[in-house]
Design a protein around this motif. Structure first.
Motif, short mmCIF file in Angstrom:
data_model
loop_
_atom_site.label_atom_id
_atom_site.label_comp_id
_atom_site.label_asym_id
_atom_site.label_seq_id
_atom_site.Cartn_x
_atom_site.Cartn_y
_atom_site.Cartn_z
N ALA A 50 -4.84 -1.18 -1.33
CA ALA A 50 -4.43 -1.86 -2.39
C ALA A 50 -2.91 -0.82 -2.52
O ALA A 50 -1.78 -2.24 -2.77
N ALA A 51 -2.81 0.18 -2.71
CA ALA A 51 -1.25 0.22 -2.30
C ALA A 51 -0.60 -0.25 -1.83
O ALA A 51 1.27 -0.84 -1.60
N LEU A 363 5.99 10.88 -6.48
CA LEU A 363 4.86 11.03 -5.88
C LEU A 363 4.48 10.17 -6.86
O LEU A 363 3.23 11.00 -7.60
N ALA A 364 2.99 9.38 -5.58
CA ALA A 364 2.62 8.94 -7.04
C ALA A 364 0.50 8.80 -6.42
O ALA A 364 0.60 8.84 -4.97
N PHE A 365 -0.40 8.69 -7.47
CA PHE A 365 -1.53 9.30 -6.76
C PHE A 365 -2.81 7.38 -7.11
O PHE A 365 -2.32 6.95 -7.56
N ILE A 366 -3.07 7.18 -5.66
CA ILE A 366 -3.95 6.18 -6.65
C ILE A 366 -5.36 6.23 -6.13
O ILE A 366 -5.69 6.71 -4.48
N SER A 377 -9.66 -1.16 -10.32
CA SER A 377 -8.06 0.09 -10.95
C SER A 377 -7.36 0.04 -9.99
O SER A 377 -6.64 0.35 -10.31
N ASP A 378 -7.66 0.91 -8.84
CA ASP A 378 -6.53 0.71 -8.14
C ASP A 378 -5.24 -0.33 -7.03
O ASP A 378 -4.45 -0.08 -7.05
N ALA A 379 -5.93 -1.91 -7.19
CA ALA A 379 -5.08 -2.77 -7.14
C ALA A 379 -4.09 -2.14 -8.64
O ALA A 379 -2.58 -2.53 -8.65
#
Ligand code: FAD
Length: 524
Positions: A50-51, A363-366, A377-379
């Protein structure tokens, strides 16, 4: 590094900014300030795909010249849904907790990335192969494979720079075992949270194991990550701990093969189905038995399977010195990113690290939210992250974001939840509002056009309220009517309609027969 097109765009944006800023919709400004960037994504499960799709899908003028790479340590995409090629060898951790009899515990239309339904003919609660295929279809449909480096493991990642400027130094091991060092402006972590088992230790368990060996018996305590085929436990006595999806599945499957199954659960409302004896939590072990908190003892136990969940860990950031591991902690240390094994903090919207070492969009967390159907939710998280990676000024200052986080944690406390215990669980069915909130934020800041629609489709919210789907589908299978129910079901609207009809059909039947079941909970 800048190409001519970028220079021209930058110049136009500069000219516009010098002039009538107020006359241009914000979205226009945000779409004409391209900057060269490099982004590394870690993991090609649901979250990482998704990311990647949403970063690659940013408007051209926004991500012109970007380098986007996704590192996946396994042979293919799909994350936990991609089976392990090898049999398990405890204590070596397997690549996935997936077991051959795994079916989804959620209806597939609710598990989808928006606009990308499962292929026609997919059963409502399919076996894992369908979900694996779904991820592969998604990757090929959106042409994501060229960005994905399979068999590449991220070993460590460290920030070199100041709170305002710098880069991630990332060390990756390639398929030949060689180490590669690369710099990135942004890292997106999608490493999943079903890989590091949480293994409780009970008083007396060593004694129980030892006396088993001395008595010539096989005794084993193993986490559900190692659970595969129920036949392995034929004619054995097994205690299964935990009422999450893994514990319930293992207990139900074992009930058909084992001599005896005890299902040890916290809450009596969540036991497995089938001939299992329900027990409360394990208190301790003696040399010959497993003692439960109600004082009862199970003797002749051969195996204890711990469906006790997973620890929230990010090994490559821990190695890079970027995540502190402080079990049970409930306070950030100098605003360093910390995991207490259940909660990673401080994060903005469960996505961006608010560590004061680097910029807030570095820094991102998916994929951290739990108790959610993860793909939608991931989208939502990925759309949010992609736009904020493109334009960090969409976020308020770190101080404001920290205050906002504190307020949301206080809000949870006022509702009886400890945020440091529930971690990223989306309690009280908050997942849909959370997803809408992320997208509405981007619209309010002009990063996305506001077309008046909500991110979460009406049918998805509606499906969250259905009570009869799982039992309904089970009856459809027993009656052999799958084909009839799935005939002509292709689009999201048709899947939604099918779920509505099924829920009514089963609800009506149960009422007619005076059947009453405990409320059906969707367990992720
Ligand atoms: C047994 C089980 C059943 C489930 N059933 C359902 C269900 O029915 N419905 C539902 O909605 N959810 C279910 N879930 C939840 C499930 O975890 C999510 O659906 C989802 O697949 C998680 O995706 P993810 O991308 O976050 O993580 P993962 O699928 O774990 O993917 C993470 C990926 O990152 C890779 N990776 C990790 N570290 C590195 C590194 N250092 N370098 C390179 N690559 C790395 C991994 O190899 C993996 O491919 C289930 C979970 C389990 C464990």
């Amino acid at each position: 590094m800048f190409d001519l097109r970028q220079l021209v765009l930058s110049f136009i944006s500069y000219v516009l900014l010098q002039h009538e800023e107020g006359n241009y919709p914000q979205a226009v400004f945000q779409h004409i300030t391209p900057v060269n960037k490099s982004v590394a994504i870690v993991g090609a499960g649901s979250a990482g795909l998704a990311a990647l799709k949403n970063l690659v899908g940013l408007p051209d003028e926004l991500r012109n010249g970007w380098e986007i790479v996704l590192y996946e340590q396994r042979r293919d995409v799909g994350g936990i849904w991609l089976p392990d090629p090898q049999p398990v060898h405890p204590p070596d951790l397997p690549e996935t907790p997936l077991y051959p009899l795994l079916h989804t515990n959620t209806p597939v239309p609710t598990m989808t990335y928006p606009g990308f339904p499962f292929s026609p003919g997919t059963p409502l609660y399919p076996s894992h192969e369908y979900v694996e295929q779904y991820h592969q279809d998604y990757a090929s449909h959106f042409n994501l494979m060229p960005y994905i480096m399979l068999n590449h493991t991220v070993l460590s990642s460290s920030w070199i720079g100041t709170p305002d400027k710098g880069r991630w130094e990332v060390t990756v091991q390639d398929h030949n075992g060689r180490e590669i060092h690369k710099s990135f402006d942004h890292v997106v972590v999608a490493n999943g949270h079903n890989h590091e088992p949480h293994i409780p230790i009970y008083a007396g368990q060593e004694d129980w194991l030892r006396s088993g060996i001395e008595g010539g018996r096989t005794r084993e305590i193993l986490h559900s990550i190692f659970y595969r085929k129920p036949e392995r436990y034929a004619n054995q006595t097994v205690v299964v701990v935990g009422s999450g999806a893994s514990g319930r599945d293992a207990a139900s499957q074992l009930a058909l093969h084992a001599r005896k199954v005890y299902h040890s659960v916290r809450s009596l409302s969540d036991p497995a189905s089938g001939p299992v004896e329900i027990k409360p939590e394990i208190s301790h072990f003696t040399s010959d038995g497993v003692v439960f908190t109600d004082g009862s003892t199970a003797l002749d136990v051969d195996y204890v399977i711990l469906g006790t969940g997973y620890e929230l860990r990010v090994p490559f950031l821990e190695r890079g010195g970027e995540v502190l591991v402080t079990p049970k902690s409930s306070e950030p240390v100098d605003y360093a990113l910390t995991t207490n094994l259940r909660y990673l903090f401080p994060l903005h919207q469960h996505i961006f690290s608010l560590s004061n070492s680097y910029p807030t969009n570095a820094l991102a967390f998916i994929g951290l939210p739990i108790l959610v159907a993860n793909c939608p939710s991931d989208a939502a998280q990925s759309i949010y992250a992609a736009h904020i990676i493109a334009n960090g000024s969409l976020l308020d200052s770190r101080e404001e974001l920290l205050q906002e986080l504190e307020a949301s944690e206080d809000n949870l406390r006022s509702r009886g939840y400890d945020p440091y215990y529930i971690g990223h669980r989306m309690v009280d069915g908050s997942t849909f509002d959370y997803q809408d909130g992320l997208i509405d934020y981007l619209k309010a800041r002009g990063a996305l056009p506001d077309d008046g629609t909500s991110f979460v489709e009406g049918w998805r919210r509606e499906a969250g309220r259905y009570q009869y789907l799982k039992r309904g589908w089970k009856r459809v299978e027993e009656l052999g009517q799958q084909r009839e129910w799935l005939r002509g079901v292709e689009t999201e609207a048709e899947w939604a309609d099918m779920m509505t009809r099924l829920d009514r059909w089963q609800g009506g039947w149960e009422m007619q027969h005076g059947l009453v079941f405990p409320e059906e909970r969707i367990i992720f």
